[in-house]
Design a protein around this motif. Sequence first.
Motif, PDB file in Angstrom:
ATOM      1  N   GLY A 270      44.833 -47.599  27.882  1.00 13.60           N
ATOM      2  CA  GLY A 270      43.716 -47.417  27.225  1.00 13.60           C
ATOM      3  C   GLY A 270      42.412 -48.346  26.640  1.00 13.60           C
ATOM      4  N   LEU A 271      43.064 -49.158  27.416  1.00 18.12           N
ATOM      5  CA  LEU A 271      41.860 -50.996  27.121  1.00 18.12           C
ATOM      6  C   LEU A 271      40.430 -50.103  26.934  1.00 18.12           C
ATOM      7  N   PRO A 272      39.573 -50.977  26.625  1.00 16.82           N
ATOM      8  CA  PRO A 272      38.053 -50.572  26.253  1.00 16.82           C
ATOM      9  C   PRO A 272      37.212 -51.059  27.404  1.00 16.82           C
ATOM     10  N   ILE A 273      36.683 -50.175  27.815  1.00 17.55           N
ATOM     11  CA  ILE A 273      35.279 -50.707  28.849  1.00 17.55           C
ATOM     12  C   ILE A 273      34.834 -51.966  28.921  1.00 17.55           C
ATOM     13  N   ASP A 274      35.188 -52.830  29.971  1.00 17.18           N
ATOM     14  CA  ASP A 274      34.537 -54.596  29.680  1.00 17.18           C
ATOM     15  C   ASP A 274      34.268 -54.734  31.240  1.00 17.18           C
ATOM     16  N   HIS A 275      33.502 -56.076  31.873  1.00 17.58           N
ATOM     17  CA  HIS A 275      34.043 -56.903  32.725  1.00 17.58           C
ATOM     18  C   HIS A 275      34.641 -56.781  33.475  1.00 17.58           C
ATOM     19  N   VAL A 276      35.201 -56.667  35.102  1.00 17.47           N
ATOM     20  CA  VAL A 276      36.179 -56.582  35.784  1.00 17.47           C
ATOM     21  C   VAL A 276      36.344 -58.058  36.832  1.00 17.47           C
ATOM     22  N   THR A 277      37.369 -58.884  36.652  1.00 10.69           N
ATOM     23  CA  THR A 277      37.036 -59.737  37.563  1.00 10.69           C
ATOM     24  C   THR A 277      38.266 -59.723  38.262  1.00 10.69           C
ATOM     25  N   VAL A 278      37.854 -60.039  39.601  1.00 11.42           N
ATOM     26  CA  VAL A 278      38.519 -59.916  41.176  1.00 11.42           C
ATOM     27  C   VAL A 278      38.237 -60.850  41.634  1.00 11.42           C
ATOM     28  N   GLU A 279      39.659 -61.948  41.634  1.00 11.62           N
ATOM     29  CA  GLU A 279      39.926 -63.104  42.499  1.00 11.62           C
ATOM     30  C   GLU A 279      39.311 -62.431  44.303  1.00 11.62           C
ATOM     31  N   GLU A 280      38.593 -63.400  44.297  1.00 15.90           N
ATOM     32  CA  GLU A 280      38.838 -63.683  46.154  1.00 15.90           C
ATOM     33  C   GLU A 280      39.205 -63.536  46.772  1.00 15.90           C
ATOM     34  N   GLN A 281      39.185 -62.722  47.895  1.00 20.79           N
ATOM     35  CA  GLN A 281      40.508 -62.393  48.526  1.00 20.79           C
ATOM     36  C   GLN A 281      40.356 -62.908  49.863  1.00 20.79           C
ATOM     37  N   PRO A 282      41.148 -63.428  51.323  1.00 23.72           N
ATOM     38  CA  PRO A 282      40.925 -64.312  51.821  1.00 23.72           C
ATOM     39  C   PRO A 282      39.393 -63.569  52.952  1.00 23.72           C
ATOM     40  N   GLN A 283      38.878 -64.348  53.322  1.00 22.49           N
ATOM     41  CA  GLN A 283      38.388 -64.222  54.453  1.00 22.49           C
ATOM     42  C   GLN A 283      38.496 -63.488  55.672  1.00 22.49           C
ATOM     43  N   GLN A 284      37.657 -61.920  56.414  1.00 21.68           N
ATOM     44  CA  GLN A 284      38.543 -61.358  57.369  1.00 21.68           C
ATOM     45  C   GLN A 284      38.188 -62.134  58.606  1.00 21.68           C
ATOM     46  N   GLU A 285      38.431 -61.336  59.975  1.00 23.66           N
ATOM     47  CA  GLU A 285      37.482 -61.606  61.022  1.00 23.66           C
ATOM     48  C   GLU A 285      36.849 -62.169  60.930  1.00 23.66           C
ATOM     49  N   GLU A 286      36.122 -63.225  61.855  1.00 26.93           N
ATOM     50  CA  GLU A 286      34.641 -62.805  61.667  1.00 26.93           C
ATOM     51  C   GLU A 286      33.924 -61.741  62.385  1.00 26.93           C
ATOM     52  N   THR A 287      33.119 -61.503  62.284  1.00 26.19           N
ATOM     53  CA  THR A 287      32.163 -60.240  63.050  1.00 26.19           C
ATOM     54  C   THR A 287      32.019 -60.623  64.506  1.00 26.19           C
ATOM     55  N   LYS A 288      31.839 -59.670  65.195  1.00 25.33           N
ATOM     56  CA  LYS A 288      32.193 -60.034  66.512  1.00 25.33           C
ATOM     57  C   LYS A 288      30.775 -59.254  66.892  1.00 25.33           C
ATOM     58  N   LEU A 289      29.760 -59.843  68.151  1.00 26.86           N
ATOM     59  CA  LEU A 289      28.331 -59.739  69.051  1.00 26.86           C
ATOM     60  C   LEU A 289      28.804 -58.878  69.638  1.00 26.86           C
ATOM     61  N   SER A 290      27.912 -58.106  70.502  1.00 27.81           N
ATOM     62  CA  SER A 290      27.362 -57.128  71.536  1.00 27.81           C
ATOM     63  C   SER A 290      26.749 -58.068  72.099  1.00 27.81           C
ATOM     64  N   ASP A 291      26.342 -58.323  73.407  1.00 27.17           N
ATOM     65  CA  ASP A 291      25.620 -58.796  73.566  1.00 27.17           C
ATOM     66  C   ASP A 291      24.371 -58.138  74.058  1.00 27.17           C
ATOM     67  N   TRP A 292      24.047 -56.593  73.585  1.00 30.30           N
ATOM     68  CA  TRP A 292      23.007 -56.196  73.408  1.00 30.30           C
ATOM     69  C   TRP A 292      22.343 -56.676  72.313  1.00 30.30           C
ATOM     70  N   MET A 293      22.994 -57.538  70.849  1.00 36.75           N
ATOM     71  CA  MET A 293      22.660 -57.687  69.625  1.00 36.75           C
ATOM     72  C   MET A 293      22.330 -59.149  69.437  1.00 36.75           C
ATOM     73  N   ASP A 294      22.132 -59.583  70.771  1.00 34.77           N
ATOM     74  CA  ASP A 294      21.924 -61.380  71.342  1.00 34.77           C
ATOM     75  C   ASP A 294      20.096 -61.252  70.692  1.00 34.77           C
ATOM     76  N   PHE A 295      20.002 -61.521  69.358  1.00 36.28           N
ATOM     77  CA  PHE A 295      18.645 -62.108  69.312  1.00 36.28           C
ATOM     78  C   PHE A 295      18.073 -63.030  69.506  1.00 36.28           C
ATOM     79  N   ASP A 296      18.254 -64.011  70.324  1.00 33.50           N
ATOM     80  CA  ASP A 296      17.566 -65.019  70.857  1.00 33.50           C
ATOM     81  C   ASP A 296      16.796 -64.905  72.124  1.00 33.50           C
ATOM     82  N   ARG A 297      15.492 -65.210  71.318  1.00 34.16           N
ATOM     83  CA  ARG A 297      14.597 -64.027  72.398  1.00 34.16           C
ATOM     84  C   ARG A 297      13.654 -65.377  73.711  1.00 34.16           C
ATOM     85  N   SER A 298      14.809 -67.015  73.798  1.00 32.36           N
ATOM     86  CA  SER A 298      14.686 -67.252  75.077  1.00 32.36           C
ATOM     87  C   SER A 298      15.305 -67.098  76.694  1.00 32.36           C
ATOM     88  N   ASN A 299      16.431 -66.295  75.645  1.00 30.73           N
ATOM     89  CA  ASN A 299      16.748 -65.960  77.339  1.00 30.73           C
ATOM     90  C   ASN A 299      16.207 -63.826  77.710  1.00 30.73           C
TER      91      ASN A 299
END
Length: 217
Positions: A188-217
């Motif tokens: 029954g609380l009034p509408i208000d701003h919500v603050t979310v405590e930061e969660q630990p960073q998830q596992e790094e994103t993995k790029l597949s070979d075809w998504m390597d954007f280095d144009r020097s290759n």
Amino acid sequence: FNHLTKLTPDVFTTWMNILKRTPDSYLWLLLLPMEAEDNLKREAEARGVESDRLIFTEMIPLKDHLVVKGMCDLFLDTTVFNAHGTGMDILWAGVPVLTIMGDTYQSRACGSYVKTLGLEEMIVKSLSEYEERAVEWATDQMNGGSKLSDLRNKLKEKRLTSPLFDTKRWVSNWERAMEIIWMNYQNGLPIDHVTVEEQPQQEETKLSDWMDFDRSN
């Protein structure tokens, strides 16, 4: 590759000024809507720029669009309505962005992405500064400098660790926010701003070979 309905006369004039000051450069645009090509070529000629320096590309298949976008040297953002989804794609493709942060949500989106990445040098405050920065970077590259390539390398590194592209982290925080809102409603609380405590960073994103954007290759 912003939708061309986002383009305003002052931004187009600035783009033409950049082209005139960087003789070996081209402006690569998405042909959407189709009617825009003739109009923009005519406006380019009226501003003293050869129309063949505007390159138009039709919609690109989803499986190819990140690779194609990664071929750009620099993405020039629009002002009244920034790149939103396009901005995320461009940054993920490792392309430096030049944007102005306005006063509305629509005009601050791309700048917000860039700030989250910690690359504030991609944000300017005015169209005059926008023009000068673009010319500076382009001229440096044409003279064998490394300003744009250095930015590209910083962006490629930061995109793998920044919260901007950490989807699992975003979803976790969003779900937590929904839980807090629901509990507040049940209690029954009034509408208000919500603050979310930061969660630990998830596992790094993995790029597949075809998504390597280095144009020097």
